[in-house]
Motif scaffolding. Structure first.
Motif, PDB file in Angstrom:
ATOM      1  N   ALA A  76      -3.795   9.965 -43.319  1.00 11.12           N
ATOM      2  CA  ALA A  76      -4.739  10.260 -43.547  1.00 11.12           C
ATOM      3  C   ALA A  76      -6.380  10.679 -42.990  1.00 11.12           C
ATOM      4  O   ALA A  76      -6.427   9.905 -41.927  1.00 11.12           O
ATOM      5  CB  ALA A  76      -4.667   9.326 -44.839  1.00 11.12           C
ATOM      6  N   ASP A  77      -7.195  11.654 -43.041  1.00 17.86           N
ATOM      7  CA  ASP A  77      -8.523  11.102 -42.124  1.00 17.86           C
ATOM      8  C   ASP A  77      -9.528  10.367 -42.720  1.00 17.86           C
ATOM      9  O   ASP A  77      -9.346   9.748 -43.592  1.00 17.86           O
ATOM     10  CB  ASP A  77      -9.680  12.748 -42.210  1.00 17.86           C
ATOM     11  CG  ASP A  77      -8.325  13.755 -42.311  1.00 17.86           C
ATOM     12  OD1 ASP A  77      -7.905  14.093 -41.141  1.00 17.86           O
ATOM     13  OD2 ASP A  77      -8.811  15.285 -42.696  1.00 17.86           O
ATOM     14  N   ARG A  78     -10.291  10.007 -41.987  1.00 14.76           N
ATOM     15  CA  ARG A  78     -10.874   8.328 -42.226  1.00 14.76           C
ATOM     16  C   ARG A  78     -12.225  10.053 -42.486  1.00 14.76           C
ATOM     17  O   ARG A  78     -12.683  10.631 -41.427  1.00 14.76           O
ATOM     18  CB  ARG A  78     -11.821   7.827 -41.060  1.00 14.76           C
ATOM     19  CG  ARG A  78     -10.297   6.974 -40.262  1.00 14.76           C
ATOM     20  CD  ARG A  78     -10.526   5.949 -41.998  1.00 14.76           C
ATOM     21  NE  ARG A  78      -9.770   4.629 -41.849  1.00 14.76           N
ATOM     22  CZ  ARG A  78      -9.720   3.121 -40.900  1.00 14.76           C
ATOM     23  NH1 ARG A  78     -10.936   3.090 -39.993  1.00 14.76           N
ATOM     24  NH2 ARG A  78      -8.853   2.777 -40.615  1.00 14.76           N
ATOM     25  N   PRO A  79     -13.638   9.086 -43.114  1.00 16.24           N
ATOM     26  CA  PRO A  79     -14.456   9.904 -43.569  1.00 16.24           C
ATOM     27  C   PRO A  79     -15.815   9.816 -42.796  1.00 16.24           C
ATOM     28  O   PRO A  79     -15.671   8.877 -41.360  1.00 16.24           O
ATOM     29  CB  PRO A  79     -15.166   9.135 -45.005  1.00 16.24           C
ATOM     30  CG  PRO A  79     -14.177   8.172 -44.412  1.00 16.24           C
ATOM     31  CD  PRO A  79     -12.936   7.933 -44.234  1.00 16.24           C
ATOM     32  N   ALA A  80     -17.088  10.371 -42.729  1.00 22.41           N
ATOM     33  CA  ALA A  80     -17.858  10.753 -41.803  1.00 22.41           C
ATOM     34  C   ALA A  80     -18.386   9.006 -41.477  1.00 22.41           C
ATOM     35  O   ALA A  80     -18.282   8.657 -42.686  1.00 22.41           O
ATOM     36  CB  ALA A  80     -19.184  11.529 -41.783  1.00 22.41           C
ATOM     37  N   ILE A  81     -18.964   8.261 -40.627  1.00 27.55           N
ATOM     38  CA  ILE A  81     -19.198   7.224 -40.350  1.00 27.55           C
ATOM     39  C   ILE A  81     -20.694   7.431 -40.143  1.00 27.55           C
ATOM     40  O   ILE A  81     -21.960   8.310 -39.605  1.00 27.55           O
ATOM     41  CB  ILE A  81     -19.041   6.481 -38.842  1.00 27.55           C
ATOM     42  CG1 ILE A  81     -17.732   6.077 -38.575  1.00 27.55           C
ATOM     43  CG2 ILE A  81     -20.196   5.455 -38.821  1.00 27.55           C
ATOM     44  CD1 ILE A  81     -16.737   5.528 -39.745  1.00 27.55           C
ATOM     45  N   PRO A  82     -21.502   6.959 -41.560  1.00 31.74           N
ATOM     46  CA  PRO A  82     -22.981   6.739 -41.361  1.00 31.74           C
ATOM     47  C   PRO A  82     -23.341   5.921 -40.283  1.00 31.74           C
ATOM     48  O   PRO A  82     -22.970   4.646 -40.423  1.00 31.74           O
ATOM     49  CB  PRO A  82     -23.336   6.861 -43.058  1.00 31.74           C
ATOM     50  CG  PRO A  82     -22.115   5.840 -43.024  1.00 31.74           C
ATOM     51  CD  PRO A  82     -21.065   6.294 -42.810  1.00 31.74           C
ATOM     52  N   PRO A  83     -24.851   6.650 -40.176  1.00 32.87           N
ATOM     53  CA  PRO A  83     -25.511   5.273 -39.597  1.00 32.87           C
ATOM     54  C   PRO A  83     -25.931   4.822 -39.847  1.00 32.87           C
ATOM     55  O   PRO A  83     -25.960   4.123 -41.124  1.00 32.87           O
ATOM     56  CB  PRO A  83     -27.060   6.062 -38.901  1.00 32.87           C
ATOM     57  CG  PRO A  83     -26.859   7.205 -39.671  1.00 32.87           C
ATOM     58  CD  PRO A  83     -25.604   7.477 -40.616  1.00 32.87           C
ATOM     59  N   ILE A  84     -26.086   3.292 -39.426  1.00 38.67           N
ATOM     60  CA  ILE A  84     -26.348   2.135 -39.307  1.00 38.67           C
ATOM     61  C   ILE A  84     -27.921   1.132 -39.145  1.00 38.67           C
ATOM     62  O   ILE A  84     -28.012   1.498 -38.553  1.00 38.67           O
ATOM     63  CB  ILE A  84     -25.533   0.106 -39.406  1.00 38.67           C
ATOM     64  CG1 ILE A  84     -23.701   0.869 -39.030  1.00 38.67           C
ATOM     65  CG2 ILE A  84     -26.495  -0.878 -39.510  1.00 38.67           C
ATOM     66  CD1 ILE A  84     -23.396  -0.079 -39.411  1.00 38.67           C
ATOM     67  N   ALA A  85     -28.222   0.956 -39.940  1.00 37.07           N
ATOM     68  CA  ALA A  85     -30.293   1.246 -39.846  1.00 37.07           C
ATOM     69  C   ALA A  85     -30.581  -0.516 -40.361  1.00 37.07           C
ATOM     70  O   ALA A  85     -30.293  -0.367 -41.942  1.00 37.07           O
ATOM     71  CB  ALA A  85     -31.146   1.696 -40.763  1.00 37.07           C
ATOM     72  N   GLN A  86     -30.246  -1.230 -39.077  1.00 33.98           N
ATOM     73  CA  GLN A  86     -30.620  -2.978 -39.575  1.00 33.98           C
ATOM     74  C   GLN A  86     -32.644  -3.060 -40.084  1.00 33.98           C
ATOM     75  O   GLN A  86     -32.971  -2.266 -39.262  1.00 33.98           O
ATOM     76  CB  GLN A  86     -30.471  -3.532 -38.565  1.00 33.98           C
ATOM     77  CG  GLN A  86     -30.994  -4.680 -38.446  1.00 33.98           C
ATOM     78  CD  GLN A  86     -30.246  -6.003 -39.921  1.00 33.98           C
ATOM     79  OE1 GLN A  86     -29.231  -5.615 -39.934  1.00 33.98           O
ATOM     80  NE2 GLN A  86     -30.504  -6.484 -40.682  1.00 33.98           N
ATOM     81  N   PRO A  87     -32.903  -2.796 -41.253  1.00 34.50           N
ATOM     82  CA  PRO A  87     -33.878  -3.014 -41.844  1.00 34.50           C
ATOM     83  C   PRO A  87     -35.156  -4.322 -41.270  1.00 34.50           C
ATOM     84  O   PRO A  87     -34.294  -5.690 -41.051  1.00 34.50           O
ATOM     85  CB  PRO A  87     -33.973  -3.146 -43.048  1.00 34.50           C
ATOM     86  CG  PRO A  87     -33.112  -3.942 -43.783  1.00 34.50           C
ATOM     87  CD  PRO A  87     -31.484  -3.374 -41.957  1.00 34.50           C
ATOM     88  N   PRO A  88     -36.365  -4.073 -40.966  1.00 36.99           N
ATOM     89  CA  PRO A  88     -36.510  -5.557 -39.955  1.00 36.99           C
ATOM     90  C   PRO A  88     -36.907  -6.309 -41.372  1.00 36.99           C
ATOM     91  O   PRO A  88     -37.093  -5.805 -42.708  1.00 36.99           O
ATOM     92  CB  PRO A  88     -37.984  -4.914 -39.827  1.00 36.99           C
ATOM     93  CG  PRO A  88     -38.132  -4.033 -40.194  1.00 36.99           C
ATOM     94  CD  PRO A  88     -36.555  -3.397 -40.631  1.00 36.99           C
ATOM     95  N   CYS A  89     -36.875  -7.806 -40.873  1.00 37.49           N
ATOM     96  CA  CYS A  89     -37.151  -8.571 -41.871  1.00 37.49           C
ATOM     97  C   CYS A  89     -38.953  -8.737 -41.911  1.00 37.49           C
ATOM     98  O   CYS A  89     -39.621  -8.525 -40.760  1.00 37.49           O
ATOM     99  CB  CYS A  89     -37.090 -10.121 -41.159  1.00 37.49           C
ATOM    100  SG  CYS A  89     -37.705 -11.164 -42.015  1.00 37.49           S
ATOM    101  N   ALA A  90     -39.560  -8.474 -43.282  1.00 40.03           N
ATOM    102  CA  ALA A  90     -40.923  -8.819 -43.338  1.00 40.03           C
ATOM    103  C   ALA A  90     -41.605  -9.509 -42.659  1.00 40.03           C
ATOM    104  O   ALA A  90     -42.706  -9.889 -42.605  1.00 40.03           O
ATOM    105  CB  ALA A  90     -41.242  -7.923 -44.679  1.00 40.03           C
ATOM    106  N   GLY A  91     -40.838 -10.972 -42.871  1.00 44.30           N
ATOM    107  CA  GLY A  91     -40.992 -11.890 -42.420  1.00 44.30           C
ATOM    108  C   GLY A  91     -42.008 -11.971 -41.054  1.00 44.30           C
ATOM    109  O   GLY A  91     -43.011 -12.275 -40.588  1.00 44.30           O
ATOM    110  N   ALA A  92     -40.321 -11.642 -40.717  1.00 42.88           N
ATOM    111  CA  ALA A  92     -40.531 -11.998 -38.974  1.00 42.88           C
ATOM    112  C   ALA A  92     -41.514 -10.316 -37.993  1.00 42.88           C
ATOM    113  O   ALA A  92     -42.561 -10.932 -37.353  1.00 42.88           O
ATOM    114  CB  ALA A  92     -39.675 -10.973 -37.753  1.00 42.88           C
TER     115      ALA A  92
END
Length: 550
Positions: free
Chosen positions: A177-193
């Motif tokens: 079976a094929d694997r689907p496209a890999i979407p980019p991982i976006a780590q949101p910044p911590c608003a507190g930081a």
């Protein structure tokens, strides 16, 4: 109920996975070890196969393509000498944090560990210079390995992945079976930081930002420039990341690395708050970890990076923030705080950079590269892509060229020679509507000059500015400093570069003085295809480090 899957060869499965992941171009020198994959490419109309002349050119082009698109550059080479030649570009991608996937055709599985023809333990060989290196032994698992390769190459700090594909595995006929496209991982910044960073800015007297590096993008550059301009924050580009923000940004302060503005260096030393955004703060950017020291006593360091493993790896960060660069930049651009009083420092730093990046004619110099760069700035648009490898020649463009929005600089932070021409070929294929300039030294150019054949075969438009001083200028400079009057192994005997360009169907012109450069450039810009300006310079001028310092 599971539907019956079609039977495909390993090579077909592999190319199918690349299509699913959105690959539109690969770079290769073909090898008998992956013929089934080449056969599958024959019918892959959505993938442009760029045939190169040497495997180092293959991976340099793939690295440049990864830099330009933010997606993994894809390379295919054969085992043994093919892979070892390609390793130079893998090292560039690793140090430059560029997403890349290199597929290496391997020996038949039944002959493993017999030291068969061109056999190398590729996971062991590439392990130290890749994010992940592995061998696919089962064709059924190709979708799994390829999907993981795309994830590893793009997640956190981007980098190269190497997958060995044994020749007999590629010809296996299997169901999978094929694997689907890999979407980019976006780590949101911590608003507190981010709020804590803003508080540090409010208390700071002389803050400065150093930007560019892993996961940087045009979006990140746009939003961070917007934020920095609003608060008057000086923005310095890390080594060979000068397109991280457009250089006409009113708070852009110039570049760090080799030959920076001494006033910018002093600004970094005097800073009480340093915002390191995307950069690793590597050796070149920090002048051997001395401009900003790993423990930076008396300075507060905010380090923002997409990879948690990088935070605290070398530099102690008073405030580490793990975040996707574009997400972070957009958050700070939208951040409103009435108590944050804008600084005047950014505009002061920009004025210092404008003065530093304005060349002045030098008496007694027949071929003065500073005014030549100024002439190029007048003749070429802001979206011109400047590509270079390593050598003293590059310092003139680092200092005097004004870079537009990313991607307009393709240059290896690893300092490898021979990168500029392959990168320019990749850029000319990726952006056919933009001027592309390869800036190269004579020693630098001949390390991959054969890739002019690719430009000729593809009808690519590119301009080569070839700076010829008849020697390995950078090494000669160090040699004269450490072993004066004992010149050894740094002289070069060169071909007629104009004739060389013509042999590839291009146009060339020899330029021997500063005054002759501007009309020669105008002539070149009125033509298409391969154009080469052969600049004759004096080894005694170009190896004088003072030329770039004052």
């Amino acid at each position: 109920m599971n539907a019956k899957l079609p039977t495909r060869s390993g090579g077909q499965i592999l190319i199918d996975q690349l299509k699913i992941q959105g690959v539109d171009r690969i770079f290769t020198v073909p090898g008998e070890s992956f013929l089934d994959a080449l056969d599958a490419l024959h019918d892959a109309d959505t993938i442009d196969t760029v045939v190169c002349r040497q495997e180092g050119g293959v991976t340099y082009m793939a690295d440049a393509d990864g830099k330009m698109t933010g997606r993994p550059g894809i390379a295919f080479v054969t085992r043994g000498p093919g892979a070892t030649n390609a390793s130079a570009g893998v090292h560039v991608a690793f140090q430059d944090s560029t997403p890349m996937i290199l597929f290496v055709g391997g020996l038949d599985r039944r002959d493993k560990d017999r030291e068969g023809f061109q056999e190398i333990d590729f996971p062991a060989f590439f392990g130290p210079i890749a994010k992940w290196a592995a061998r696919i032994d089962d064709a059924r698992r190709i979708p799994e390995y390829v999907a993981r390769a795309f994830r590893v190459a793009t997640a956190g700090r981007p980098g190269p992945v190497v997958l060995e594909i044994p020749e007999d595995m590629l010809t296996d006929e299997v169901e999978t079976a094929d694997r689907p496209a890999i979407p980019p991982i976006a780590q949101p910044p911590c608003a507190g930081a981010v709020g804590a960073m803003i508080d540090l800015l409010k208390d700071a007297v002389s803050p400065v930002a150093i930007v560019g590096g892993a996961d940087w993008s045009p979006k990140a550059g746009h939003y961070f420039a917007e934020f920095a301009t609003r608060v008057g924050l000086p923005v310095a580009a890390s080594f060979r990341r000068q397109d991280a923000v457009v250089n006409d940004c009113p708070v852009y302060a110039g570049q760090l690395g080799y030959g920076p503005n001494p006033k910018l260096q002093q600004r970094i030393r005097d800073a009480d708050l340093i915002l390191a955004i995307g950069t690793r703060l590597g050796e070149s950017t920090t002048e051997g970890y001395t401009l900003v020291t790993p423990d930076h006593p008396g300075q507060t360091l905010v380090h923002v990076h997409p990879d948690p493993n990088e935070l605290g790896h070398v530099y102690h960060a008073d405030l580490p923030i793990c975040a996707d660069m574009a997400e972070f930049a957009e958050m700070v651009a939208d951040w409103l705080d009435d108590d944050l009083v804008p600084f005047s420092l950014g505009h002061e730093a920009h004025a210092e950079w404008l003065e530093w990046s304005t060349p002045q004619p030098r008496d007694g110099v027949v071929m003065d590269l500073g005014p030549c760069v100024a002439a190029m700035r007048e003749a070429l648009p802001a979206n011109t892509i400047i590509c270079n490898g390593a050598g003293n020649f590059s310092g003139w463009w680092h200092r005097y060229w004004h870079y537009g929005p990313q991607p307009t600089q393709l240059a290896p932070t690893s300092g490898t020679m021979g990168y500029g021409l392959p990168a320019a070929v990749a850029a000319a294929l990726r952006f056919k509507d933009r001027p592309v300039v390869c800036v190269a030294g004579d020693g630098d150019f001949l390390m991959n000059g054969q890739e002019l054949a690719v430009a000729a075969a593809r009808g690519a438009d590119l301009l080569v500015i070839l700076v010829d001083n008849g020697g390995y200028g950078t090494i000669r400079m160090h040699q004269e400093r450490d072993y004066p009057d004992r010149i050894s192994a740094t002289q070069l005997t060169n071909p007629d570069f104009v004739t060389l360009a013509q042999s590839f169907g291009g146009w060339g012109k020899r330029v021997e003085s500063t005054d002759a450069f501007e009309p020669a450039l105008k002539d070149a810009m009125g033509r298409s295809g391969i154009r080469l300006l052969h600049l004759i310079t004096d080894i005694n001028v170009i190896t004088n480090s003072k030329m770039l310092k004052g």
